[in-house]
Design a protein around this motif. Sequence first.
Motif, mmCIF file in Angstrom:
data_model
loop_
_atom_site.group_PDB
_atom_site.id
_atom_site.type_symbol
_atom_site.label_atom_id
_atom_site.label_comp_id
_atom_site.label_asym_id
_atom_site.label_seq_id
_atom_site.Cartn_x
_atom_site.Cartn_y
_atom_site.Cartn_z
ATOM 1 N N GLN A 1 0.826 -1.208 0.000
ATOM 2 C CA GLN A 1 0.000 0.000 0.000
ATOM 3 C C GLN A 1 0.860 1.258 0.000
ATOM 4 O OE1 GLN A 1 -2.996 0.481 -0.584
ATOM 5 N NE2 GLN A 1 -3.513 2.506 0.197
ATOM 6 N N MET A 2 1.931 1.259 0.781
ATOM 7 C CA MET A 2 2.816 2.424 0.783
ATOM 8 C C MET A 2 3.452 2.616 -0.588
ATOM 9 S SD MET A 2 2.338 3.575 3.750
ATOM 10 C CE MET A 2 3.517 4.910 3.688
ATOM 11 N N GLY A 3 3.772 1.486 -1.250
ATOM 12 C CA GLY A 3 4.298 1.588 -2.603
ATOM 13 C C GLY A 3 3.268 2.135 -3.579
ATOM 14 N N LYS A 4 2.026 1.691 -3.459
ATOM 15 C CA LYS A 4 0.956 2.182 -4.337
ATOM 16 C C LYS A 4 0.758 3.684 -4.165
ATOM 17 C CE LYS A 4 -2.870 -0.220 -4.292
ATOM 18 N NZ LYS A 4 -3.973 -1.050 -3.739
ATOM 19 N N ILE A 5 0.773 4.134 -2.918
ATOM 20 C CA ILE A 5 0.561 5.557 -2.648
ATOM 21 C C ILE A 5 1.693 6.392 -3.250
ATOM 22 C CG2 ILE A 5 0.473 7.301 -0.816
ATOM 23 C CD1 ILE A 5 -0.928 5.203 0.934
ATOM 24 N N TYR A 6 2.923 5.939 -3.046
ATOM 25 C CA TYR A 6 4.065 6.707 -3.569
ATOM 26 C C TYR A 6 4.063 6.711 -5.095
ATOM 27 C CZ TYR A 6 8.765 8.536 -4.107
ATOM 28 O OH TYR A 6 9.837 9.320 -4.453
ATOM 29 N N ALA A 7 3.802 5.549 -5.698
ATOM 30 C CA ALA A 7 3.816 5.466 -7.159
ATOM 31 C C ALA A 7 2.715 6.320 -7.774
ATOM 32 C CB ALA A 7 3.671 4.012 -7.600
ATOM 33 N N ALA A 8 1.538 6.339 -7.128
ATOM 34 C CA ALA A 8 0.427 7.125 -7.664
ATOM 35 C C ALA A 8 0.717 8.624 -7.607
ATOM 36 C CB ALA A 8 -0.842 6.809 -6.879
ATOM 37 N N GLY A 9 1.480 9.042 -6.615
ATOM 38 C CA GLY A 9 1.769 10.468 -6.480
ATOM 39 C C GLY A 9 2.981 10.929 -7.266
ATOM 40 N N SER A 10 3.921 10.027 -7.522
ATOM 41 C CA SER A 10 5.164 10.421 -8.192
ATOM 42 C C SER A 10 5.295 9.894 -9.616
ATOM 43 C CB SER A 10 6.357 9.908 -7.378
ATOM 44 O OG SER A 10 6.383 8.483 -7.368
ATOM 45 N N PHE A 11 4.454 8.890 -9.953
ATOM 46 C CA PHE A 11 4.515 8.208 -11.245
ATOM 47 C C PHE A 11 5.848 7.486 -11.449
ATOM 48 C CE2 PHE A 11 1.410 11.608 -11.814
ATOM 49 C CZ PHE A 11 0.325 10.895 -12.298
ATOM 50 N N ARG A 12 6.537 7.195 -10.360
ATOM 51 C CA ARG A 12 7.781 6.430 -10.418
ATOM 52 C C ARG A 12 7.458 4.953 -10.182
ATOM 53 N NH1 ARG A 12 12.331 9.102 -12.408
ATOM 54 N NH2 ARG A 12 12.302 11.274 -11.706
ATOM 55 N N PHE A 13 6.782 4.358 -11.153
ATOM 56 C CA PHE A 13 6.299 2.986 -10.962
ATOM 57 C C PHE A 13 7.438 1.969 -10.967
ATOM 58 C CE2 PHE A 13 2.672 5.303 -12.687
ATOM 59 C CZ PHE A 13 1.693 4.970 -11.762
ATOM 60 N N PHE A 14 8.389 2.117 -11.881
ATOM 61 C CA PHE A 14 9.496 1.164 -11.955
ATOM 62 C C PHE A 14 10.309 1.182 -10.663
ATOM 63 C CE2 PHE A 14 13.944 0.159 -12.811
ATOM 64 C CZ PHE A 14 13.828 -1.106 -13.379
ATOM 65 N N GLU A 15 10.704 2.363 -10.234
ATOM 66 C CA GLU A 15 11.526 2.477 -9.035
ATOM 67 C C GLU A 15 10.781 1.986 -7.799
ATOM 68 O OE1 GLU A 15 10.899 4.828 -11.169
ATOM 69 O OE2 GLU A 15 12.765 5.700 -11.944
ATOM 70 N N THR A 16 9.498 2.355 -7.697
ATOM 71 C CA THR A 16 8.729 2.005 -6.499
ATOM 72 C C THR A 16 8.521 0.505 -6.378
ATOM 73 O OG1 THR A 16 7.561 4.127 -6.594
ATOM 74 C CG2 THR A 16 6.567 2.375 -5.268
ATOM 75 N N TYR A 17 8.038 -0.116 -7.437
ATOM 76 C CA TYR A 17 7.728 -1.544 -7.325
ATOM 77 C C TYR A 17 8.981 -2.410 -7.356
ATOM 78 C CZ TYR A 17 2.850 -0.347 -7.482
ATOM 79 O OH TYR A 17 1.620 0.175 -7.165
ATOM 80 N N SER A 18 10.090 -1.864 -7.845
ATOM 81 C CA SER A 18 11.361 -2.572 -7.704
ATOM 82 C C SER A 18 11.769 -2.623 -6.229
ATOM 83 C CB SER A 18 12.457 -1.877 -8.523
ATOM 84 O OG SER A 18 12.179 -1.947 -9.911
ATOM 85 N N ILE A 19 11.563 -1.530 -5.523
ATOM 86 C CA ILE A 19 11.861 -1.493 -4.084
ATOM 87 C C ILE A 19 10.909 -2.406 -3.317
ATOM 88 C CG2 ILE A 19 11.836 -0.032 -2.037
ATOM 89 C CD1 ILE A 19 14.270 0.424 -3.724
ATOM 90 N N VAL A 20 9.636 -2.389 -3.684
ATOM 91 C CA VAL A 20 8.652 -3.264 -3.022
ATOM 92 C C VAL A 20 9.062 -4.730 -3.187
ATOM 93 C CG1 VAL A 20 6.272 -4.097 -3.102
ATOM 94 C CG2 VAL A 20 6.731 -1.646 -3.197
ATOM 95 N N ALA A 21 9.412 -5.111 -4.422
ATOM 96 C CA ALA A 21 9.843 -6.492 -4.671
ATOM 97 C C ALA A 21 11.114 -6.811 -3.894
ATOM 98 C CB ALA A 21 10.070 -6.703 -6.173
#
Length: 269
Positions: A222-242
């Motif tokens: 959820q924290m990753g979803k919130i950050y990605a939705a606000g910054s549009f940094r999907f690759f960086e965010t979900y790479s960190i989540v994984a």
Amino acid sequence: MPPTSRAKSDFPWWLAVAAALAVGAALFIAASDLYAQVFATVAKGIGITVFVTMVAFALASAIGLGIALMGLSGSRWLRQIARFYVEIIRGVPMLVLLFWIAFAGAPAFVAAWNALTAPLQSAGLLGELLVRDVSLLWRAIMALTIGYSAFISEVFRAGIQAVEKGQIEAAKALGLTRTQRFRLIVFPQAIRTILPPLGNDFVAMVKDSSLVSVLGVADITQMGKIYAAGSFRFFETYSIVAYIYLILTVGLSLALRALEKRLRRQHQQ
């Protein structure tokens, strides 16, 4: 194959490579302002993920053991109830169960609680329970608990049935009660059979805990979803989540494997 050659061939090269990649990723994250910011944000959900997993797994194990004992009891009705529970719960996808518990089960529970405690509420001893009083966090925990208890009960049942009947008969001959036989004879031996699949279920629950993000629970996903939705940094965010989930699950798998080896050595001694 000579023992020395076998030991060399069994060296966990995969672990060495994974550890090197993990260290390299950690250094890269620390050196990058962007990735460090993403990591700091997503890591805020680690506590919730660990809490949800630990509480749900403990409750699921307790319920699963109870269901397993019901399934092995001498009562036909208890066996049928246990079988019904296991087959029905295992047939429902975890995500569907999560939604059902959160949006159908919780309101039904609140209505039943208010109906049962109506006299106490009328006397002013209890207040009325509202649906919003049952937090989404605990709804998610109960969904994981119910879902995994069915699988864990089968693990316990198989482990208990794997104990040799001769030892149980010997315990009966010594005059041990049913509870004493289970506590002193059956369970200590069954745990060696139970531990590996139980550990697999624990690791699986760590991963499935990410599903609670659909209810807005502030876990890692959820924290990753919130950050990605606000910054549009999907690759960086979900790479960190994984990356975080891999650290948790691989670390747990290695710890459980070490525990299994230790128990095996104690048994051989």
